[in-house]
Motif scaffolding. Structure first.
Motif, short mmCIF file in Angstrom:
data_model
loop_
_atom_site.label_atom_id
_atom_site.label_comp_id
_atom_site.label_asym_id
_atom_site.label_seq_id
_atom_site.Cartn_x
_atom_site.Cartn_y
_atom_site.Cartn_z
N GLU A 1 0.82 -1.21 0.00
CA GLU A 1 0.00 0.00 0.00
C GLU A 1 0.85 1.25 0.00
O GLU A 1 0.46 2.28 -0.57
N GLN A 2 2.01 1.19 0.64
CA GLN A 2 2.88 2.37 0.70
C GLN A 2 3.93 2.37 -0.40
O GLN A 2 4.27 3.43 -0.93
N THR B 1 -3.10 5.81 0.17
CA THR B 1 -3.49 4.43 -0.10
C THR B 1 -4.39 4.33 -1.31
O THR B 1 -4.84 3.26 -1.66
#
Length: 303
Positions: free
Chosen positions: A250-251, A291
């Motif tokens: 997600e990062q 996100t």
């Protein structure tokens, strides 16, 4: 006999009699870039257009380059045996986006003074430039410049997002790669580790943990794009996988290329386009982890 083979044979043989003399030679080879990269013809025009200044870091004169009007600053951090001019394709693109590139030649590199540089000197440079030009909307890093920038971000330097190209994650890999390239025996490898801890980076704490870009992921909350070639023979693809495992999908968005190696990946047009697209995405304020960003277009360069 090739140069590396000659060094390997000489140092390993000498270490059987006494570790100190060959250990000193290995240590000096480790901490000095040996040769300086020159500005390439394709880089010259934009390189010469930069506004230049100098910072004194640990007694070493360091050349700084700035383009643009100062709005939306983006830091460019080169790797070992490289220089700021290698980011020429990014400088052009960033200026087109209304951003202001800021770069430097690390000590011992390019137009800067000194014969060597440490990760702490990179860290000081990044911090001081953040005070002068920041906060940085983004940073683009290559190779050794990646772990230096992760260190600065983990220790409080604000950077809105990070694009890492062929980035080094593990500080320990520097020693592993160096000893593997020269074929040094275990005695010389242990001696080199001791010299790094006691002489190169004294009073820096546990350098192998402190300078590992994967150790404190909770301290780096910016969105990250990592681009790495699966055949990189300088910084292996595993280093990008370690970053992705530490920061999560997600990062951290990972783009894998093929056939570009360690250096050509930096200037490959499809890579440059993907990095610029990532930097152009809107950032919310303040600058937390995003996100909801759409994935970058896949890179499919020719081999």
């Amino acid at each position: 006999m090739p140069a590396n083979a000659l060094v390997r044979t000489t140092l390993n043989a000498a270490s059987r009699l006494a570790t100190a003399p060959p250990g000193r030679v290995a240590y000096e080879l480790f901490r000095h870039p040996v040769r300086r990269s020159r500005v390439r013809p394709a880089e010259r025009e934009l390189h010469d257009r930069a506004r230049t200044a100098e910072l004194l870091v640990n007694g070493k004169r360091t050349r700084v380059y700035r383009w643009g009007d100062g709005a939306r600053p983006v830091l460019l951090v080169h790797g070992w045996r490289s220089r700021a001019s290698r980011f020429t394709p990014y400088v052009r693109g960033l200026l087109d986006l209304g951003m202001s590139p800021v770069a430097f030649d690390a000590p011992g590199h390019g137009e800067s003074g000194g014969r060597s540089v440490t990760i702490l000197e990179y860290r000081e440079l990044i911090g001081r430039l953040a005070e002068q030009d920041g906060p940085f909307e983004a940073a683009v890093t290559h190779s050794f410049g990646t772990c230096c920038t992760f260190l600065a971000m983990a220790e409080g330097v604000p950077v809105g997002r990070l694009a890492s190209i062929a980035g080094l994650a593990e500080f320990t890999y520097l020693v592993e790669a160096f000893t593997a390239i020269l074929g040094l025996n275990e005695r010389l490898e242990r001696d080199l580790v001791r010299r790094i801890e006691r002489h190169l980076l004294p009073d820096a704490g546990d350098v192998w943990r402190r300078f590992d870009a994967t150790r404190r992921p909770e301290l780096v909350t910016a969105p990250i794009l990592a681009v790495h070639d699966e055949g990189d023979d300088v910084v292996p693809y595993r280093q990008a996988q370690l970053l992705r495992a530490a920061y999560g999908e997600e990062q951290l968005r990972l783009i894998t290329t093929r056939g570009l190696g360690h250096r050509r990946v930096l200037s490959e047009p499809t890579v440059v386009d993907n990095v610029l697209a990532f930097l152009a995405e809107p950032l919310p304020l303040p600058l937390p982890l995003r996100t909801d960003a759409a994935p970058a277009a896949p890179v499919t360069p020719a081999a």
